[in-house]
Write a protein that holds these residues in place. Structure first.
Motif, PDB file in Angstrom:
ATOM      1  N   ILE A   1      33.609  40.710  31.657  1.00 25.98           N
ATOM      2  CA  ILE A   1      34.602  40.749  30.975  1.00 25.98           C
ATOM      3  C   ILE A   1      35.665  39.763  32.976  1.00 25.98           C
ATOM      4  CG2 ILE A   1      36.929  42.597  30.372  1.00 25.98           C
ATOM      5  CD1 ILE A   1      34.305  43.167  28.951  1.00 25.98           C
ATOM      6  N   GLU A   2      36.476  39.996  32.861  1.00 27.45           N
ATOM      7  CA  GLU A   2      37.172  39.957  33.650  1.00 27.45           C
ATOM      8  C   GLU A   2      39.450  39.561  33.237  1.00 27.45           C
ATOM      9  OE1 GLU A   2      36.156  35.460  34.893  1.00 27.45           O
ATOM     10  OE2 GLU A   2      38.969  35.123  34.177  1.00 27.45           O
ATOM     11  N   THR A   3      39.726  40.279  34.380  1.00 36.35           N
ATOM     12  CA  THR A   3      41.311  39.923  34.894  1.00 36.35           C
ATOM     13  C   THR A   3      41.599  39.746  34.846  1.00 36.35           C
ATOM     14  OG1 THR A   3      43.087  42.224  34.082  1.00 36.35           O
ATOM     15  CG2 THR A   3      41.322  42.593  35.502  1.00 36.35           C
ATOM     16  N   ARG A   4      43.055  39.358  35.246  1.00 37.54           N
ATOM     17  CA  ARG A   4      43.421  38.562  36.224  1.00 37.54           C
ATOM     18  C   ARG A   4      43.797  39.893  37.315  1.00 37.54           C
ATOM     19  NH1 ARG A   4      47.419  35.043  33.815  1.00 37.54           N
ATOM     20  NH2 ARG A   4      46.521  34.064  32.706  1.00 37.54           N
ATOM     21  N   ARG A   5      44.315  39.264  38.525  1.00 40.15           N
ATOM     22  CA  ARG A   5      45.055  40.752  39.475  1.00 40.15           C
ATOM     23  C   ARG A   5      45.399  39.648  40.613  1.00 40.15           C
ATOM     24  NH1 ARG A   5      40.646  45.300  41.125  1.00 40.15           N
ATOM     25  NH2 ARG A   5      40.955  46.128  38.131  1.00 40.15           N
ATOM     26  N   GLY A   6      46.212  40.107  41.427  1.00 40.61           N
ATOM     27  CA  GLY A   6      46.786  39.616  41.807  1.00 40.61           C
ATOM     28  C   GLY A   6      47.224  37.899  41.883  1.00 40.61           C
ATOM     29  N   GLY A   7      46.630  37.247  42.233  1.00 42.15           N
ATOM     30  CA  GLY A   7      46.915  35.519  42.569  1.00 42.15           C
ATOM     31  C   GLY A   7      45.125  35.191  41.750  1.00 42.15           C
ATOM     32  N   GLY A   8      44.133  36.310  42.073  1.00 38.47           N
ATOM     33  CA  GLY A   8      43.320  35.750  41.072  1.00 38.47           C
ATOM     34  C   GLY A   8      42.566  36.285  40.170  1.00 38.47           C
TER      35      GLY A   8
ATOM     36  N   SER B   1      34.940  36.093  29.387  1.00 34.59           N
ATOM     37  CA  SER B   1      33.977  35.187  30.342  1.00 34.59           C
ATOM     38  C   SER B   1      32.590  34.656  29.813  1.00 34.59           C
ATOM     39  CB  SER B   1      35.007  34.874  31.558  1.00 34.59           C
ATOM     40  OG  SER B   1      34.233  36.492  32.398  1.00 34.59           O
ATOM     41  N   ASP B   2      32.672  35.503  29.450  1.00 32.66           N
ATOM     42  CA  ASP B   2      30.895  34.575  29.353  1.00 32.66           C
ATOM     43  C   ASP B   2      30.032  35.544  28.246  1.00 32.66           C
ATOM     44  OD1 ASP B   2      29.117  32.780  29.513  1.00 32.66           O
ATOM     45  OD2 ASP B   2      28.237  33.392  31.347  1.00 32.66           O
TER      46      ASP B   2
ATOM     47  N   LYS C   1      27.355  36.498  12.829  1.00 32.45           N
ATOM     48  CA  LYS C   1      28.451  36.387  13.074  1.00 32.45           C
ATOM     49  C   LYS C   1      28.212  37.004  14.270  1.00 32.45           C
ATOM     50  CE  LYS C   1      30.061  36.806   8.675  1.00 32.45           C
ATOM     51  NZ  LYS C   1      30.674  36.095   7.920  1.00 32.45           N
ATOM     52  N   GLU C   2      29.631  35.822  15.193  1.00 31.99           N
ATOM     53  CA  GLU C   2      29.179  36.101  16.648  1.00 31.99           C
ATOM     54  C   GLU C   2      30.425  36.241  16.767  1.00 31.99           C
ATOM     55  OE1 GLU C   2      29.325  36.530  19.726  1.00 31.99           O
ATOM     56  OE2 GLU C   2      30.349  34.712  20.341  1.00 31.99           O
ATOM     57  N   LEU C   3      30.794  37.747  17.236  1.00 34.02           N
ATOM     58  CA  LEU C   3      32.046  39.117  17.348  1.00 34.02           C
ATOM     59  C   LEU C   3      32.953  38.205  17.971  1.00 34.02           C
ATOM     60  CD1 LEU C   3      30.741  42.472  16.788  1.00 34.02           C
ATOM     61  CD2 LEU C   3      31.523  40.937  14.890  1.00 34.02           C
ATOM     62  N   LEU C   4      32.556  37.735  19.727  1.00 33.96           N
ATOM     63  CA  LEU C   4      33.314  37.111  20.109  1.00 33.96           C
ATOM     64  C   LEU C   4      33.993  36.148  19.983  1.00 33.96           C
ATOM     65  CD1 LEU C   4      31.148  37.849  23.336  1.00 33.96           C
ATOM     66  CD2 LEU C   4      32.603  39.838  21.980  1.00 33.96           C
ATOM     67  N   SER C   5      33.940  35.223  19.141  1.00 33.09           N
ATOM     68  CA  SER C   5      34.368  34.212  19.218  1.00 33.09           C
ATOM     69  C   SER C   5      34.914  33.766  17.229  1.00 33.09           C
ATOM     70  CB  SER C   5      33.367  32.491  19.367  1.00 33.09           C
ATOM     71  OG  SER C   5      32.271  32.527  18.226  1.00 33.09           O
ATOM     72  N   LEU C   6      34.971  34.757  16.965  1.00 29.36           N
ATOM     73  CA  LEU C   6      34.874  35.646  14.945  1.00 29.36           C
ATOM     74  C   LEU C   6      36.694  35.037  14.846  1.00 29.36           C
ATOM     75  CD1 LEU C   6      32.974  35.088  13.495  1.00 29.36           C
ATOM     76  CD2 LEU C   6      34.202  37.934  13.040  1.00 29.36           C
ATOM     77  N   PRO C   7      36.774  33.852  14.231  1.00 28.88           N
ATOM     78  CA  PRO C   7      37.702  34.075  13.748  1.00 28.88           C
ATOM     79  C   PRO C   7      39.085  35.198  13.892  1.00 28.88           C
ATOM     80  CG  PRO C   7      36.781  31.986  12.846  1.00 28.88           C
ATOM     81  CD  PRO C   7      36.607  33.387  13.580  1.00 28.88           C
ATOM     82  N   ALA C   8      40.181  35.499  14.330  1.00 29.60           N
ATOM     83  CA  ALA C   8      41.237  37.003  13.909  1.00 29.60           C
ATOM     84  C   ALA C   8      40.775  37.051  12.527  1.00 29.60           C
ATOM     85  CB  ALA C   8      42.789  36.797  14.386  1.00 29.60           C
TER      86      ALA C   8
END
Ligand code: ADP
Ligand code: MG
Length: 348
Positions: A12-19, A65-66, A78-85
């Protein structure tokens, strides 16, 4: 036992500053059917974001992110992370339920308990009648030992005490008889006596319904009361994992040792967790003085190279700065991410 959930390489990632900043770094976990699986670690180690990722509830700008999370639903894998809403909404609250530390994050103050329980029931069961919902809601409130269930149904959440409200939350989570209950610090806000009652209640519900539980806590005392398998999180990674008895008796990672020394048992004394020793007992301060691990968890993504715990570890050696230790199997089913334990095993 069959696997119910297999999380593999979750990042899991987040946006921080410009990166970008990495918050969770390649986590693998497997939960078996009917198992209670504990995730333990101090605040900020990545426990809640792991749970929220599974339910596709990560707040922006956090994102997976992966990785994959394969869940064996009643209708196949079921693949939870990519399951349709729409599909994840169908699973949430029915097959997979969540409860949180703060009941008011899930309960709406302007509706009665009955209204909210009816909503939860009818969302997944369009044809259910009012009388049946009423009976089911009452039955669930009784099963969590709410003293006056009829009155509670008519109440608004803010008029119910913290301990009772947490019972209401559990009743709501169990309404649709979920196969997996994710409990994120469910008793952290409660005093120790009520905490013990709630944990006992959850153990009872699990035994009666065969529900698998992911129990998230910062407290190894809670793990000792409830879990069969435990993963210890530190700085976005698993640093130790083992069956609970093995983890408590053959604690391997210095971080887990620290957490263990910091535990108070649920009746307020230092817990001995069934250990007959010991070394840490002798080193520990007076019984009622609380030990805390020196230093702090580094903020998400701001991890030093090498072992992420080394700044706080009283056994750190120069090489701990050189590389990140791998998560190694040091005994059957017992994983540890520490250079020192790897060596001890080789020496045996
Ligand atoms: N909404 C958010 N925005 C930015 N960073 C976040 C957010 N939520 C959590 N984090 C960061 O992710 C890391 C893990 O957080 P979390 O999973 O909540 O920890 P835990 O539940 O173990 O206490 C922490 O460094 C935290 O600061
Ligand atoms: Mg949390």
């Amino acid at each position: 036992m069959d696997h119910l959930l297999d999380i593999c390489g979750l990042r899991i990632e987040t946006r921080r500053g410009g990166g970008k900043a990495m918050l969770l770094d390649k986590v693998d976990l497997s939960v078996k059917k009917g198992q209670s699986f504990g995730i333990v670690g101090e605040s900020g180690c990545g426990k809640s974001i792991t749970a929220n990722a599974l339910m596709q509830l990560l707040p922006y700008p956090l994102r997976v992110s992966d990785g994959t999370a394969r869940y064996q639903s009643l209708n196949g894998e079921k693949e939870l992370l990519s399951l349709p809403a729409e599909e994840i909404r169908g699973l949430r609250g029915r097959e997979i339920a969540m409860i949180f530390q703060e009941p008011m994050t899930s309960l709406d103050p302007i509706f009665t308990v009955e209204y909210q329980m009816f909503e939860a029931l009818s969302f997944h069961n369009k044809r259910i009648g009012k009388r049946e919902m009423h009976e089911r809601a009452l039955e669930m409130l009784r099963s969590v030992k709410i003293p006056r269930p009829e009155q509670t149904l008519r109440s608004y959440p803010h008029l119910i005490s913290g301990g009772q409200l947490q019972r209401v939350m559990i009743a709501m989570a169990m309404l649709n008889n979920p196969r997996l209950l994710i409990a994120d610090e469910p008793t952290t806000a409660l005093d120790v006596t009520i905490q013990a009652q709630i944990l006992e209640l959850m153990n009872g519900l699990k035994a009666a319904n065969g529900t698998s539980i992911i129990m998230i806590t910062h407290d190894l005392g809670v793990i000792a009361e409830t879990c069969e398998e435990v993963a210890v999180f530190y700085a976005g990674q698993v640093v130790e994992q083992a069956p609970a008895a093995e983890l408590f008796h053959n604690t391997a990672h210095p971080y887990t040792e620290g957490l263990l020394r910091a535990v108070t048992s649920l009746d307020g004394d230092r817990a001995d967790m069934g250990r007959s020793t010991s070394q840490s007992e002798a080193e520990a301060p007076h019984q009622n003085e609380l030990y805390t691990i020196p230093g702090m968890v580094p903020p998400g993504g701001e991890w030093s190279s090498g072992c992420r715990f080394r700044d706080r570890c009283d056994r750190a050696a120069p090489r701990c700065a050189e590389a990140l230790p791998a998560l190694c199997e040091i005994a059957p089913g017992h994983l540890c991410r520490c250079f020192r334990t790897g060596e001890e095993v080789e020496a045996r």
